[in-house]
Design an enzyme around this catalytic site. Structure first.
Site, PDB file in Angstrom:
ATOM      1  N   ASP A   1       0.733  27.757 -17.327  1.00  0.00           N
ATOM      2  CA  ASP A   1       1.190  27.763 -18.721  1.00  0.00           C
ATOM      3  C   ASP A   1       2.566  27.100 -18.827  1.00  0.00           C
ATOM      4  O   ASP A   1       3.089  26.911 -19.928  1.00  0.00           O
ATOM      5  CB  ASP A   1       1.168  29.176 -19.324  1.00  0.00           C
ATOM      6  CG  ASP A   1       2.096  30.141 -18.623  1.00  0.00           C
ATOM      7  OD1 ASP A   1       2.713  29.761 -17.612  1.00  0.00           O
ATOM      8  OD2 ASP A   1       2.200  31.295 -19.092  1.00  0.00           O
TER       9      ASP A   1
ATOM     10  N   GLU B   1       8.003  34.881  -7.731  1.00  0.00           N
ATOM     11  CA  GLU B   1       8.916  33.912  -8.354  1.00  0.00           C
ATOM     12  C   GLU B   1      10.329  34.465  -8.427  1.00  0.00           C
ATOM     13  O   GLU B   1      10.547  35.577  -8.941  1.00  0.00           O
ATOM     14  CB  GLU B   1       8.401  33.549  -9.762  1.00  0.00           C
ATOM     15  CG  GLU B   1       9.308  32.560 -10.486  1.00  0.00           C
ATOM     16  CD  GLU B   1       8.659  31.844 -11.663  1.00  0.00           C
ATOM     17  OE1 GLU B   1       7.438  31.988 -11.858  1.00  0.00           O
ATOM     18  OE2 GLU B   1       9.380  31.131 -12.378  1.00  0.00           O
TER      19      GLU B   1
HETATM   20  O1  KIV Z   1       2.999  28.099 -14.984  1.00  0.00           O
HETATM   21  C1  KIV Z   1       3.365  27.825 -13.817  1.00  0.00           C
HETATM   22  O2  KIV Z   1       3.613  26.659 -13.469  1.00  0.00           O
HETATM   23  C2  KIV Z   1       3.481  28.916 -12.848  1.00  0.00           C
HETATM   24  C3  KIV Z   1       3.975  28.606 -11.482  1.00  0.00           C
HETATM   25  C4  KIV Z   1       5.362  28.110 -11.481  1.00  0.00           C
HETATM   26  C5  KIV Z   1       3.766  29.735 -10.554  1.00  0.00           C
HETATM   27  O3  KIV Z   1       3.153  30.021 -13.195  1.00  0.00           O
HETATM   28 NA    NA Z   2       2.727  30.305 -15.366  1.00  0.00          NA
END
Ligand code: KIV
Ligand code: NA
Length: 266
Positions: free
Chosen positions: A45, A183
């Site tokens: 997202d 994260e």
């Molecule tokens: O939306 C995204 O790119 C993510 C990653 C950074 C884990 O959730």
């Molecule tokens: Na994400």
């Protein structure tokens, strides 16, 4: 080369083999990352920021991500394609989560989904995986909860926060998650979670001891020419290359040197 499956990721953890994951949002990037041997692609997202130009991921909807996911599946014959469940598409109920997961598999051809959140979402993870929809969990800094977390901040710092993170990770594993993204957590905490879990951890801003790593491709390759987080290593300057190409093309057209004889039909 065969399609990556969730059992391959479990086997890699057992062998101590690290792997890299990238986001992808369109067919060309998916083709390139698949050819590079990236085993898992995430239709994140983060498309909110990196495709649609929103300030954060909160406005992203399932209708935004379904066509992008279709494109990535189309471009990647070998990668396991994970689709992010957007904010509001699984929070209301377990039933809503399963309904959204079904849409990503049926309408977009995704192989798995990812959702943000801790033990409170264990029932959602259990219902999804029990329905044949593999789930990647996501802990630590979870961008959809930016307002609740008080902005972009390291998570899991301090012994009670660390303990909570470990308990969340174990609950999600118990519920059937096949992997968990960590994260922006201290490297020591990510190392501990990685050691305590039997499923792979996928770090982003979580130090070197996770089983795998993930980056947003536009940050990793310098397509995003703005500010990038400290944990990102930039491996190319694709944005600068594109800027030079567009300038050179415009100059050729203006100067009458393109199209030339070689690019003209008679
Ligand atoms: O939306 C995204 O790119 C993510 C990653 C950074 C884990 O959730
Ligand atoms: Na994400």
């Amino acid at each position: 080369r065969k399609r990556t499956r969730i059992h391959h990721l479990a086997e890699m953890k057992q062998r101590g083999e690290r792997w890299a994951m990238l986001t992808a949002y369109d067919v060309y990037s998916a083709e390139i990352f698949d050819e590079a041997g990236i085993p898992v692609l995430l239709v994140g997202d983060s498309a909110g920021n990196n495709v649609f130009g929103f300030d954060n991921t909160i406005p992203v909807t399932v209708d935004h991500l379904v066509p992008l996911t279709r494109a990535v599946v189309q471009g990647a014959p070998h990668a396991l394609v994970v689709a992010d469940l957007p904010f509001g598409s699984y929070h209301v109920s377990v039933e809503q989560a399963v309904g959204t997961g079904i849409r990503f598999l049926k309408e977009a051809g995704a192989h798995a989904v990812k959702l943000e959140g801790g033990a409170r979402f264990a029932p959602h993870v259990e219902a999804l995986s029990g329905s044949g929809i593999p789930v990647m969990a996501h802990l630590g800094f979870t961008p959809q909860a930016e307002h609740a977390l008080g902005g972009f901040r390291i998570q899991g710092r301090g012994s009670s926060a660390e303990q909570k993170l470990v308990e969340d990770a174990l609950a999600l594993q118990e519920a059937g998650a096949f992997a968990v993204v960590l994260e922006m957590v201290p490297g020591e905490v990510a190392k501990r979670v990685t050691a305590e879990l039997t499923i792979p951890t996928v770090g982003i801003g979580a130090g070197p001891d996770c089983d795998a790593q993930v980056l947003v491709w536009s940050d990793m390759a310098g397509m995003n020419r703005g500010r990038i987080p400290r944990f990102v290593k930039q491996y190319a300057r694709v944005g600068d290359a594109l800027l030079e190409a567009a300038k050179a093309y415009a100059a050729d057209v203006k100067g009458g040197t393109y199209p030339d004889e070689a690019h003209t039909y008679h």
